[in-house]
Design an enzyme around this catalytic site. Structure first.
Site, short mmCIF file in Angstrom:
data_model
loop_
_atom_site.label_atom_id
_atom_site.label_comp_id
_atom_site.label_asym_id
_atom_site.label_seq_id
_atom_site.Cartn_x
_atom_site.Cartn_y
_atom_site.Cartn_z
N SER A 146 0.87 -1.18 0.00
CA SER A 146 0.00 0.00 0.00
C SER A 146 0.90 1.23 0.00
CB SER A 146 -0.86 -0.01 1.26
OG SER A 146 -1.44 1.26 1.50
N TYR A 159 -3.01 -1.56 10.11
CA TYR A 159 -2.94 -1.76 8.65
C TYR A 159 -1.59 -1.25 8.13
CZ TYR A 159 -4.40 -1.28 3.72
OH TYR A 159 -4.48 -1.37 2.34
C1 GCO Z 1 -7.36 4.34 4.57
C2 GCO Z 1 -7.35 3.51 3.32
C3 GCO Z 1 -5.95 3.15 2.92
C4 GCO Z 1 -6.03 2.35 1.66
C5 GCO Z 1 -5.41 3.13 0.57
C6 GCO Z 1 -3.93 2.92 0.47
O1 GCO Z 1 -8.18 4.06 5.47
O2 GCO Z 1 -6.53 5.28 4.62
O3 GCO Z 1 -8.10 2.31 3.51
O4 GCO Z 1 -5.34 2.45 3.99
O5 GCO Z 1 -5.46 1.12 1.79
O6 GCO Z 1 -6.04 2.76 -0.59
O7 GCO Z 1 -3.63 1.63 0.02
#
Ligand code: GCO
Length: 255
Positions: A146, A159
């Site tokens: 990401s 995440y």
């Molecule tokens: C968030 C989004 C990001 C996505 C983005 C980057 O909550 O900021 O879900 O985490 O993953 O598309 O990959």
């Protein structure tokens, strides 16, 4: 005229989390480049619908419903490929979830779920794929990171940690298996128009922030990952290893 370096004819690609979203778009793009597909998701009915959509385009599609966080299930899935004479040449570790909550309120259970689904799964599936690719002396593993493999924002820290781990897992896999003829790289999507981000798109303030902060001035479409996925799955990337390719409209590259 397409350069044969990007031709995936005769290769089989497993794409985890390909019932919908980025995984489905990448699977479709790899099939357009000639690959046979193994599509994956946890829910058999949803996966069957996704597979049918792809078969209607004339693609060779095998369904493999398994939970990428369940080691026994991952091992059994690859054993079933072995039994069917299916060799996985390309493994796209795409499955992932999001959970947005201030870290102070984040439970250990939710932390574990995010890390397990977004990071440990790439180890489990990548290891099974590599156990077969190493003896063959060739294979492509593409881990889906990401822009958050490189930058954080509040309320999505687990995440971010998982996606940061994906970047370094990719480098670690390259360290382990490049000498055996494997290429292991990552793709770092930016803010893409997916189900996972629906709440963000619907939030006027966040939507405006993404459009203002992204040099391209817009969200990305899932199909816009296909070029990077085909490149990193094909002979065109045979001397590329341990890298992450950000497909983020310029967000990481520009203040
Ligand atoms: C968030 C989004 C990001 C996505 C983005 C980057 O909550 O900021 O879900 O985490 O993953 O598309 O990959």
């Amino acid at each position: 005229m397409t350069n044969p370096l990007f031709d995936l004819t005769g290769r089989t690609a497993l794409v985890t989390g390909s019932s919908r979203g980025l995984g489905h778009a990448m699977a479709e793009g790899l099939a357009e480049a000639g690959a046979r597909l193994i599509v994956n998701g946890r829910d058999e009915a949803t996966l069957a619908e996704a597979a049918e959509t792809l078969r209607r385009r004339g693609f060779d599609v095998t369904e493999a419903a398994f939970d990428v966080t369940d080691e026994a299930g991952v091992v059994a899935a690859f054993q079933s490929f072995d039994a069917a004479g299916i060799e996985v040449d390309i493994c796209i570790n795409n499955a992932g979830i999001q959970h947005r909550q201030p870290l102070l309120e984040f439970s250990l259970a939710d932390w574990n779920r995010v890390i397990s689904t977004n990071l440990t799964s790439a180890f489990l599936v990548g290891r099974e794929a590599a156990r077969r690719m190493v003896p063959r002396g060739r294979g492509k593993i593409v881990n889906i990171g990401s822009l958050m493999s490189q930058a954080a924002r509040k309320t999505v820290t687990p995440y971010v940690v998982a996606k940061g781990g994906i970047k370094l897992l990719t480098q670690g896999m390259a360290a382990e298996w490049a000498a055996d003829g494997l290429q292991i790289n990552a793709i770092g999507p930016g803010y893409m128009l997916t189900e996972m981000n629906e709440a963000l798109v619907a939030n006027e303030t966040f939507n405006a922030w993404v459009k203002g902060r992204t040099p391209a001035g817009r969200w990305g479409e899932p199909r816009e990952l296909v070029g990077a996925a085909v490149f990193l799955s094909s002979s065109a990337s045979d001397y590329v290893n341990g890298q992450i390719l950000y497909v983020d409209g310029g967000m990481l590259g520009v203040l």
